[in-house]
Scaffold this motif. Structure first.
Motif, PDB file in Angstrom:
ATOM      1  N   PRO A 181     -22.826  40.671   3.900  1.00  0.00           N
ATOM      2  CA  PRO A 181     -21.379  40.891   4.062  1.00  0.00           C
ATOM      3  C   PRO A 181     -20.757  41.643   2.895  1.00  0.00           C
ATOM      4  O   PRO A 181     -19.899  42.512   3.100  1.00  0.00           O
ATOM      5  CB  PRO A 181     -20.819  39.467   4.166  1.00  0.00           C
ATOM      6  CG  PRO A 181     -21.965  38.638   4.622  1.00  0.00           C
ATOM      7  CD  PRO A 181     -23.178  39.245   4.004  1.00  0.00           C
ATOM      8  N   ARG A 182     -21.171  41.328   1.680  1.00  0.00           N
ATOM      9  CA  ARG A 182     -20.598  42.017   0.519  1.00  0.00           C
ATOM     10  C   ARG A 182     -20.899  43.509   0.557  1.00  0.00           C
ATOM     11  O   ARG A 182     -20.034  44.344   0.274  1.00  0.00           O
ATOM     12  CB  ARG A 182     -21.151  41.404  -0.774  1.00  0.00           C
ATOM     13  CG  ARG A 182     -20.698  39.976  -1.048  1.00  0.00           C
ATOM     14  CD  ARG A 182     -21.480  39.369  -2.188  1.00  0.00           C
ATOM     15  NE  ARG A 182     -21.240  40.068  -3.449  1.00  0.00           N
ATOM     16  CZ  ARG A 182     -22.054  40.007  -4.500  1.00  0.00           C
ATOM     17  NH1 ARG A 182     -23.199  39.317  -4.410  1.00  0.00           N
ATOM     18  NH2 ARG A 182     -21.756  40.642  -5.612  1.00  0.00           N
ATOM     19  N   ALA A 183     -22.134  43.862   0.912  1.00  0.00           N
ATOM     20  CA  ALA A 183     -22.521  45.274   0.968  1.00  0.00           C
ATOM     21  C   ALA A 183     -21.753  46.011   2.063  1.00  0.00           C
ATOM     22  O   ALA A 183     -21.295  47.148   1.862  1.00  0.00           O
ATOM     23  CB  ALA A 183     -24.027  45.398   1.191  1.00  0.00           C
ATOM     24  N   VAL A 184     -21.597  45.377   3.219  1.00  0.00           N
ATOM     25  CA  VAL A 184     -20.887  46.013   4.329  1.00  0.00           C
ATOM     26  C   VAL A 184     -19.426  46.249   3.980  1.00  0.00           C
ATOM     27  O   VAL A 184     -18.893  47.359   4.123  1.00  0.00           O
ATOM     28  CB  VAL A 184     -20.996  45.153   5.605  1.00  0.00           C
ATOM     29  CG1 VAL A 184     -20.061  45.680   6.688  1.00  0.00           C
ATOM     30  CG2 VAL A 184     -22.431  45.123   6.118  1.00  0.00           C
ATOM     31  N   LEU A 185     -18.760  45.212   3.485  1.00  0.00           N
ATOM     32  CA  LEU A 185     -17.318  45.277   3.305  1.00  0.00           C
ATOM     33  C   LEU A 185     -16.891  46.054   2.064  1.00  0.00           C
ATOM     34  O   LEU A 185     -15.743  46.512   1.991  1.00  0.00           O
ATOM     35  CB  LEU A 185     -16.743  43.860   3.265  1.00  0.00           C
ATOM     36  CG  LEU A 185     -16.961  43.068   4.555  1.00  0.00           C
ATOM     37  CD1 LEU A 185     -16.466  41.636   4.414  1.00  0.00           C
ATOM     38  CD2 LEU A 185     -16.259  43.750   5.721  1.00  0.00           C
ATOM     39  N   GLN A 200     -23.069  30.827   4.802  1.00  0.00           N
ATOM     40  CA  GLN A 200     -22.836  31.848   5.825  1.00  0.00           C
ATOM     41  C   GLN A 200     -21.422  32.395   5.741  1.00  0.00           C
ATOM     42  O   GLN A 200     -20.455  31.665   5.566  1.00  0.00           O
ATOM     43  CB  GLN A 200     -23.075  31.259   7.216  1.00  0.00           C
ATOM     44  CG  GLN A 200     -22.855  32.249   8.347  1.00  0.00           C
ATOM     45  CD  GLN A 200     -23.034  31.615   9.718  1.00  0.00           C
ATOM     46  OE1 GLN A 200     -23.737  30.606   9.859  1.00  0.00           O
ATOM     47  NE2 GLN A 200     -22.398  32.176  10.720  1.00  0.00           N
ATOM     48  N   PHE A 201     -21.293  33.707   5.900  1.00  0.00           N
ATOM     49  CA  PHE A 201     -19.980  34.368   5.860  1.00  0.00           C
ATOM     50  C   PHE A 201     -19.274  34.204   7.195  1.00  0.00           C
ATOM     51  O   PHE A 201     -19.866  34.377   8.255  1.00  0.00           O
ATOM     52  CB  PHE A 201     -20.155  35.856   5.542  1.00  0.00           C
ATOM     53  CG  PHE A 201     -18.890  36.664   5.671  1.00  0.00           C
ATOM     54  CD1 PHE A 201     -17.968  36.710   4.633  1.00  0.00           C
ATOM     55  CD2 PHE A 201     -18.623  37.389   6.829  1.00  0.00           C
ATOM     56  CE1 PHE A 201     -16.803  37.456   4.739  1.00  0.00           C
ATOM     57  CE2 PHE A 201     -17.474  38.143   6.951  1.00  0.00           C
ATOM     58  CZ  PHE A 201     -16.559  38.173   5.907  1.00  0.00           C
ATOM     59  N   ARG A 202     -17.993  33.872   7.140  1.00  0.00           N
ATOM     60  CA  ARG A 202     -17.125  33.866   8.308  1.00  0.00           C
ATOM     61  C   ARG A 202     -15.913  34.744   8.006  1.00  0.00           C
ATOM     62  O   ARG A 202     -15.296  34.588   6.947  1.00  0.00           O
ATOM     63  CB  ARG A 202     -16.674  32.445   8.650  1.00  0.00           C
ATOM     64  CG  ARG A 202     -17.779  31.546   9.249  1.00  0.00           C
ATOM     65  CD  ARG A 202     -18.030  31.917  10.703  1.00  0.00           C
ATOM     66  NE  ARG A 202     -19.112  31.169  11.313  1.00  0.00           N
ATOM     67  CZ  ARG A 202     -18.940  30.067  12.061  1.00  0.00           C
ATOM     68  NH1 ARG A 202     -17.731  29.547  12.213  1.00  0.00           N
ATOM     69  NH2 ARG A 202     -19.975  29.491  12.639  1.00  0.00           N
TER      70      ARG A 202
END
Length: 463
Positions: free
Chosen positions: A245-249, A400-402
């Motif tokens: 999630p960190r890489a995507v966002l 897990q990321f939400r």
């Protein structure tokens, strides 16, 4: 950019002992795939779509849409951090023994259409830039050159690919360095009056405005594409539930700033009336500042980057149906290799020859069909997949990321994809419908022959 494609280990697990990617590596993988040759070839298309520098709205709206879609990818990548990305998301959410089998197959089937178009868009753009060095080339000659590059790349990948990693890094340095050079040059010579010389009624809210904004946004989405790259490598990421999630966002706003700067630099030097009709807008821009030598230098850099980008895109695209076929999830013929056993022969031949054929299609049509087809099926289905997975697993796994403000990002993403599709040309929509229909028919024929869902004797169970 180029279409995000999975690596050799697209579906399955990485070979034993493979080094895991840290957050820095994950972010780099995303950004290197996002920052491709796309903006060098699509700025005139966006300007033409809206008829002026108000096309910047398309880049901004595209960034917002991609960020909301990034939340969808981030949550799916954190919930199911497995190499293969969408294949697993759709199968798990819709049921691996039921509708998910159809959706997984359609994703792979989609790759057979989108892969060649993505590769061809790079080589067609490359051919356009050749006109700056060699004016007067006919459209058929340009198409032949683009197709020849596809075939040359096919031959190169049939042999030794050990240098691909080094080539990837070198190409990325060229592309990013060129972008920074362009932005810095534009900043020094920036003319705000020229950059924001909007035509009369540029912001008149009517049907033409919304259609143009939709087309410009579609182009922006094409250029931002690649923020999902790390989701295809889930098995190879350290602490994937957190780092994916960190890489995507983070990659989306960083690249958005770069692309907006690139647009402003060009619009602040070249009149938009000239830029929108340019076959090689960056070369024209650099020539206006540094003279013909500057134009030639940046053209050569873009030609190198375009060729290498198409080569690596062919490498990745050829491995997706190959890996799926070897796992028994796709047409068995795509699992065949060459005599040495180190090249996915049928898959590579199909992608290479199909991409050469796709070079007969115009650049704007290639981009539009690519995005519309992916939007109509994969991107829309993934928004639904997030909702289904949340219902199946109300409590998030540890770490897990939400996504925040759920379900608002999902709603915005669905609305954005619907807007892009409804403002697309009917022929492009028809291509998406045909892809889904033909793929579904083929899946049902195979399922009936093997007596699998929906023709199995026993009712499919959900996970």
């Amino acid at each position: 950019m180029t279409m995000s494609t999975a690596p050799i280990t697209a579906i399955g697990t990485p070979p034993a002992g493979r080094a895991r990617m840290t957050f820095a590596g994950a972010l780099s993988a995303n950004m290197l795939n996002m920052i491709g040759v796309g903006p060098f070839i699509t700025i005139p298309l966006a300007l033409a779509a809206m008829g002026g520098p108000q096309a910047l709205l398309g880049w901004l709206l595209g960034a917002v849409l991609c960020l909301c879609d990034g939340f969808v990818w981030a949550e799916l990548g954190s919930a199911l951090p497995r190499s293969g990305g969408s294949f697993h998301y759709l199968r798990e959410a819709f049921g691996p023994q039921g509708l998910g089998r159809l959706f997984g197959f359609l994703y792979l089937w989609q790759t057979l259409l989108i892969g060649p178009m993505s590769i061809a868009s790079g080589t067609v753009g490359m051919a356009h830039y050749l006109t700056w060095l060699e004016p007067g080339l006919s459209p058929w000659t340009l198409a032949a050159i683009a197709a020849t590059v596809c075939l040359v790349n096919l031959g190169l990948l049939w042999r030794d690919i050990r240098a691909i990693g080094v080539l990837s890094v070198a190409t990325s340095v060229i592309v990013i360095g060129s972008c920074l050079w362009i932005i810095a040059s534009g900043a020094v010579h920036f003319d705000a009056a020229r950059a924001f010389s909007f035509p009369p009624h540029a912001f008149a809210i009517n049907g033409g405005f919304w259609m143009g904004l939709g087309a410009a946004t579609l182009i922006g989405v094409y250029d931002y594409g690649g923020y999902n790259t790390i989701c295809m490598l889930g098995d190879e990421v350290v602490e994937p539930r957190r780092n994916i999630p960190r890489a995507v966002l983070l990659s989306i706003p960083l690249v958005a700033l770069l692309y907006i700067g690139l647009n402003l630099a060009i619009l602040g030097v070249l009149p938009w009336q000239q830029a929108m009709h340019s076959q090689a807008v960056v070369a024209d821009f650099m020539a206006a500042i540094y003279g013909p030598t500057g134009g030639r230098i940046v053209t050569v850099l873009i030609l190198i980057a375009s060729w290498a980008s198409a080569l690596m895109n062919l490498l990745g695209a050829s491995r997706v149906p190959f890996a799926a076929a070897r796992a028994g999830d796709f047409l068995a013929v795509f699992a065949r290799t060459n005599a040495r056993g180190d090249v996915p022969a049928v898959s590579l031949l199909f992608m290479g020859l199909a991409s050469a054929l796709a070079c007969l299609v115009s650049l704007d049509t290639l981009i539009a069909v690519m995005i519309v087809v992916q939007t109509m099926f994969q991107y829309t289905a993934q928004c639904i997949a997030v909702v289904l997975l949340r219902r199946q697993n109300p409590q998030a796994a540890p770490g897990q990321f939400r996504m925040p403000l759920y379900p608002l990002p999902v709603i915005i993403t669905l609305a954005g994809w619907a807007y892009i599709v409804t403002t697309a040309r009917p022929l492009h929509i028809l291509a998406g419908v045909a892809m889904i229909a033909v793929g579904s028919a083929l899946f049902l024929a195979m399922a009936r022959r093997t007596r699998q869902w929906p023709f199995s004797l026993h009712k499919a169970s959900r996970p």
